[in-house]
Design a protein around this motif. Structure first.
Motif, PDB file in Angstrom:
ATOM      1  N   ALA A 148       0.832  -1.207   0.000  1.00  0.00           N
ATOM      2  CA  ALA A 148       0.000   0.000   0.000  1.00  0.00           C
ATOM      3  C   ALA A 148       0.870   1.261   0.000  1.00  0.00           C
ATOM      4  CB  ALA A 148      -0.922   0.000   1.209  1.00  0.00           C
ATOM      5  N   LEU A 149       1.948   1.257   0.781  1.00  0.00           N
ATOM      6  CA  LEU A 149       2.843   2.416   0.820  1.00  0.00           C
ATOM      7  C   LEU A 149       3.567   2.603  -0.507  1.00  0.00           C
ATOM      8  CD1 LEU A 149       4.335   1.907   4.378  1.00  0.00           C
ATOM      9  CD2 LEU A 149       2.801   3.732   3.665  1.00  0.00           C
ATOM     10  N   LEU A 150       4.011   1.494  -1.100  1.00  0.00           N
ATOM     11  CA  LEU A 150       4.697   1.584  -2.381  1.00  0.00           C
ATOM     12  C   LEU A 150       3.749   2.080  -3.477  1.00  0.00           C
ATOM     13  CD1 LEU A 150       7.362   1.096  -3.850  1.00  0.00           C
ATOM     14  CD2 LEU A 150       6.603  -1.243  -4.288  1.00  0.00           C
ATOM     15  N   ALA A 151       2.514   1.586  -3.464  1.00  0.00           N
ATOM     16  CA  ALA A 151       1.527   2.047  -4.453  1.00  0.00           C
ATOM     17  C   ALA A 151       1.249   3.535  -4.283  1.00  0.00           C
ATOM     18  CB  ALA A 151       0.239   1.241  -4.318  1.00  0.00           C
ATOM     19  N   THR A 152       1.141   3.990  -3.050  1.00  0.00           N
ATOM     20  CA  THR A 152       0.907   5.411  -2.789  1.00  0.00           C
ATOM     21  C   THR A 152       2.096   6.254  -3.262  1.00  0.00           C
ATOM     22  OG1 THR A 152      -0.424   4.816  -0.874  1.00  0.00           O
ATOM     23  CG2 THR A 152       0.345   7.078  -0.984  1.00  0.00           C
ATOM     24  N   ALA A 153       3.311   5.770  -3.000  1.00  0.00           N
ATOM     25  CA  ALA A 153       4.503   6.496  -3.439  1.00  0.00           C
ATOM     26  C   ALA A 153       4.555   6.575  -4.967  1.00  0.00           C
ATOM     27  CB  ALA A 153       5.764   5.831  -2.894  1.00  0.00           C
ATOM     28  N   LEU A 154       4.234   5.480  -5.643  1.00  0.00           N
ATOM     29  CA  LEU A 154       4.255   5.479  -7.109  1.00  0.00           C
ATOM     30  C   LEU A 154       3.191   6.403  -7.697  1.00  0.00           C
ATOM     31  CD1 LEU A 154       4.928   1.719  -7.884  1.00  0.00           C
ATOM     32  CD2 LEU A 154       6.503   3.649  -8.143  1.00  0.00           C
ATOM     33  N   ILE A 155       2.015   6.407  -7.086  1.00  0.00           N
ATOM     34  CA  ILE A 155       0.958   7.318  -7.543  1.00  0.00           C
ATOM     35  C   ILE A 155       1.419   8.767  -7.381  1.00  0.00           C
ATOM     36  CG2 ILE A 155      -1.355   8.188  -7.013  1.00  0.00           C
ATOM     37  CD1 ILE A 155      -2.102   5.241  -6.354  1.00  0.00           C
ATOM     38  N   GLY A 156       2.034   9.077  -6.244  1.00  0.00           N
ATOM     39  CA  GLY A 156       2.560  10.425  -6.019  1.00  0.00           C
ATOM     40  C   GLY A 156       3.658  10.781  -6.994  1.00  0.00           C
ATOM     41  N   LEU A 157       4.532   9.833  -7.305  1.00  0.00           N
ATOM     42  CA  LEU A 157       5.607  10.062  -8.262  1.00  0.00           C
ATOM     43  C   LEU A 157       5.049  10.381  -9.645  1.00  0.00           C
ATOM     44  CD1 LEU A 157       8.687   9.843  -9.054  1.00  0.00           C
ATOM     45  CD2 LEU A 157       8.155   7.481  -9.635  1.00  0.00           C
ATOM     46  N   PHE A 158       4.123   9.549 -10.121  1.00  0.00           N
ATOM     47  CA  PHE A 158       3.561   9.769 -11.450  1.00  0.00           C
ATOM     48  C   PHE A 158       2.740  11.058 -11.513  1.00  0.00           C
ATOM     49  CE2 PHE A 158       4.002   5.009 -11.864  1.00  0.00           C
ATOM     50  CZ  PHE A 158       5.139   5.102 -12.651  1.00  0.00           C
ATOM     51  N   LEU A 159       2.026  11.369 -10.446  1.00  0.00           N
ATOM     52  CA  LEU A 159       1.261  12.607 -10.415  1.00  0.00           C
ATOM     53  C   LEU A 159       2.194  13.819 -10.441  1.00  0.00           C
ATOM     54  CD1 LEU A 159      -1.559  13.825 -10.242  1.00  0.00           C
ATOM     55  CD2 LEU A 159      -1.359  13.739  -7.763  1.00  0.00           C
ATOM     56  N   GLY A 160       3.266  13.754  -9.677  1.00  0.00           N
ATOM     57  CA  GLY A 160       4.249  14.835  -9.687  1.00  0.00           C
ATOM     58  C   GLY A 160       4.910  15.007 -11.037  1.00  0.00           C
ATOM     59  N   MET A 161       5.257  13.881 -11.682  1.00  0.00           N
ATOM     60  CA  MET A 161       5.855  13.952 -13.018  1.00  0.00           C
ATOM     61  C   MET A 161       4.869  14.544 -14.023  1.00  0.00           C
ATOM     62  SD  MET A 161       7.924  10.319 -13.072  1.00  0.00           S
ATOM     63  CE  MET A 161       8.015  10.276 -14.831  1.00  0.00           C
ATOM     64  N   TYR A 162       3.614  14.153 -13.920  1.00  0.00           N
ATOM     65  CA  TYR A 162       2.588  14.662 -14.839  1.00  0.00           C
ATOM     66  C   TYR A 162       2.402  16.165 -14.670  1.00  0.00           C
ATOM     67  CZ  TYR A 162      -1.996  15.566 -16.882  1.00  0.00           C
ATOM     68  OH  TYR A 162      -3.021  16.091 -17.601  1.00  0.00           O
ATOM     69  N   LEU A 163       2.327  16.610 -13.427  1.00  0.00           N
ATOM     70  CA  LEU A 163       2.093  18.032 -13.174  1.00  0.00           C
ATOM     71  C   LEU A 163       3.287  18.883 -13.581  1.00  0.00           C
ATOM     72  CD1 LEU A 163       0.182  17.900  -9.777  1.00  0.00           C
ATOM     73  CD2 LEU A 163      -0.743  18.364 -12.061  1.00  0.00           C
ATOM     74  N   THR A 164       4.513  18.415 -13.331  1.00  0.00           N
ATOM     75  CA  THR A 164       5.683  19.207 -13.712  1.00  0.00           C
ATOM     76  C   THR A 164       5.865  19.190 -15.221  1.00  0.00           C
ATOM     77  OG1 THR A 164       7.163  17.339 -13.317  1.00  0.00           O
ATOM     78  CG2 THR A 164       6.891  18.929 -11.528  1.00  0.00           C
ATOM     79  N   HIS A 165       5.544  18.094 -15.886  1.00  0.00           N
ATOM     80  CA  HIS A 165       5.658  18.024 -17.345  1.00  0.00           C
ATOM     81  C   HIS A 165       4.618  18.923 -18.005  1.00  0.00           C
ATOM     82  CE1 HIS A 165       6.458  16.440 -21.299  1.00  0.00           C
ATOM     83  NE2 HIS A 165       5.178  16.178 -21.453  1.00  0.00           N
ATOM     84  N   ARG A 166       3.456  19.009 -17.402  1.00  0.00           N
ATOM     85  CA  ARG A 166       2.372  19.803 -17.969  1.00  0.00           C
ATOM     86  C   ARG A 166       2.651  21.310 -17.870  1.00  0.00           C
ATOM     87  NH1 ARG A 166      -3.707  19.660 -16.021  1.00  0.00           N
ATOM     88  NH2 ARG A 166      -4.458  20.806 -17.777  1.00  0.00           N
ATOM     89  N   ARG A 167       3.404  21.726 -16.877  1.00  0.00           N
ATOM     90  CA  ARG A 167       3.715  23.151 -16.701  1.00  0.00           C
ATOM     91  C   ARG A 167       4.659  23.669 -17.772  1.00  0.00           C
ATOM     92  NH1 ARG A 167       4.838  23.616 -10.243  1.00  0.00           N
ATOM     93  NH2 ARG A 167       2.756  23.029  -9.583  1.00  0.00           N
TER      94      ARG A 167
END
Length: 81
Positions: free
Chosen positions: A61-80
């Protein structure tokens, strides 16, 4: 006179020196700390996502949460950009 087709690098500049920027070092340290935290918490736990309740290892569960946060962060920074 033969011309050198490769541009010269600044003295002291190495391929690894170019790769390990301060931001990448911080990201690597954070990733290692996340992995240590995840694998220290190996017990089973109940997780409720909206309706269903699932029993799974806490590290998963912690690893899945970390991966979701990683991909969300990458998506948001790439979109900017």
């Amino acid at each position: 006179m033969a011309s050198n087709p490769r541009p010269r690098k600044a003295s002291g500049s190495t391929p690894l020196g170019d790769f390990f920027t301060p931001g990448r070092i911080v990201a690597l340290v954070v990733a290692v700390l996340v992995l240590i935290f995840v694998f220290q918490n190996t017990g089973r736990t109940k997780i409720r996502v909206l309706i269903p309740e699932v029993i799974m290892p806490l590290w998963l569960a912690l690893l899945a949460t970390a991966l979701i946060g990683l991909f969300l962060g990458m998506y948001l920074t790439h979109r900017r950009r």
